[in-house]
Scaffold this active site. Structure first.
Site, PDB file in Angstrom:
ATOM      1  N   HIS A   1       0.827  -1.206   0.000  1.00 41.67           N
ATOM      2  CA  HIS A   1       0.000   0.000   0.000  1.00 41.67           C
ATOM      3  C   HIS A   1       0.862   1.256   0.000  1.00 41.67           C
ATOM      4  O   HIS A   1       2.090   1.193   0.010  1.00 41.67           O
ATOM      5  CB  HIS A   1      -0.970  -0.017   1.191  1.00 41.67           C
TER       6      HIS A   1
ATOM      7  N   CYS B   1       3.052  -4.902   6.745  1.00 42.87           N
ATOM      8  CA  CYS B   1       2.800  -4.653   5.327  1.00 42.87           C
ATOM      9  C   CYS B   1       4.002  -4.000   4.650  1.00 42.87           C
ATOM     10  O   CYS B   1       4.910  -3.495   5.302  1.00 42.87           O
ATOM     11  CB  CYS B   1       1.579  -3.755   5.157  1.00 42.87           C
TER      12      CYS B   1
END
Length: 266
Positions: free
Chosen positions: A225, A241
């Site tokens: 992301h 992440c």
């Protein structure tokens, strides 16, 4: 291995051949001071090919060297980026037969045929989905794109069948929280909502949303992301992440499709 001997096969699949990125790392991890003979020969070969305008052959050679000699990538990336731009990121030059749009086709349906995200086709050809017309000529390559993440180097490299497309700097999970292994892009979201594991929700388009504008879900709450903290790029700072800067995550979002393989390694 790379095979570029067949012109007819090259035209059928955009000229892209399989290259192996699965190369064993040196057990010692020592940096080689002298340029390996094979690397030096490969660099000379690739540059001679480029001088003869053999763009595909040169890029194939450089891509193979990129995976085999990760400690020497600074010698390769400039030439790789230029040839990757011509092959994958610009419609100025065709290396295979273009796709002629048939009546009723959409960028999404054409993308499925070539295993490419429609967003990539739109960017590559400078066309919006609603502007697509029957009879229009589109540059295509035979996908899919994939990615290899090297956590120790803080890099994510997008490739197509092993051919280098682009390398990006990333931020990763702190304290070894980013898992390693083979993953698949399971979902793609623009303007994602963030559900805080500790409680609370940050809505899409909220400037405080830590996911940024794009989310590529890999399963088990792990994804790729954007970020609201550019200083975290190149650091181990997330909950697990992988995150990129705004411009980079947009490119990666356009290149990787649902089903694209993402390999994460130390």
């Amino acid at each position: 291995d790379l095979d570029s001997d067949s012109d007819s096969e090259s035209a059928a699949d955009g000229g892209v051949r399989q290259a192996s990125w699965e190369v064993e790392q040196s057990a010692s991890g020592a940096v080689q001071r002298a340029l390996p003979a094979e690397l030096a020969a490969g660099l000379r070969k690739a540059r001679e090919q480029r001088q003869r305008d053999e763009v595909l052959e040169s890029h194939a050679e450089l891509s193979s060297l990129y995976w085999k000699y990760p400690e020497q990538r600074q010698l390769l990336t400039s030439d790789l980026r230029e040839s990757a731009r011509v092959i994958f990121l610009s419609a100025e030059r065709q290396f295979s037969d273009p796709h002629i749009v048939a009546w009723g086709e959409t960028l999404e349906s054409i993308g499925r045929e070539y295993e490419l995200p429609w967003q990539y086709l739109a960017r590559l050809n400078g066309v919006e989905p609603r502007e697509l017309q029957a009879g229009q000529s589109l540059k295509v390559v035979r996908g899919p794109f994939g990615a290899v993440v090297d956590l120790s180097a803080f890099t994510l490299t997008v490739h197509m069948h092993g051919w280098y497309v682009q390398e990006y700097r990333i931020g990763i999970g702190q304290d070894g929280r980013t898992p390693t292994g083979r993953f698949t892009v399971r979902e793609k979201l623009e303007n994602p909502t963030w559900y805080n594991p500790d409680g609370g929700v940050v809505e899409a388009d909220d400037p405080e949303n830590p996911l940024g504008e794009y989310w590529l879900g890999l399963g088990d709450h792990i994804g790729i992301h954007g970020t609201t903290d550019p200083k975290s790029i190149g650091r181990a700072a997330s909950r697990g992440c992988l995150h990129l800067g705004d411009a980079d995550i947009r490119e990666v979002f356009e290149l990787l499709g649902t089903g694209s393989e993402v390999v994460i390694r130390r």
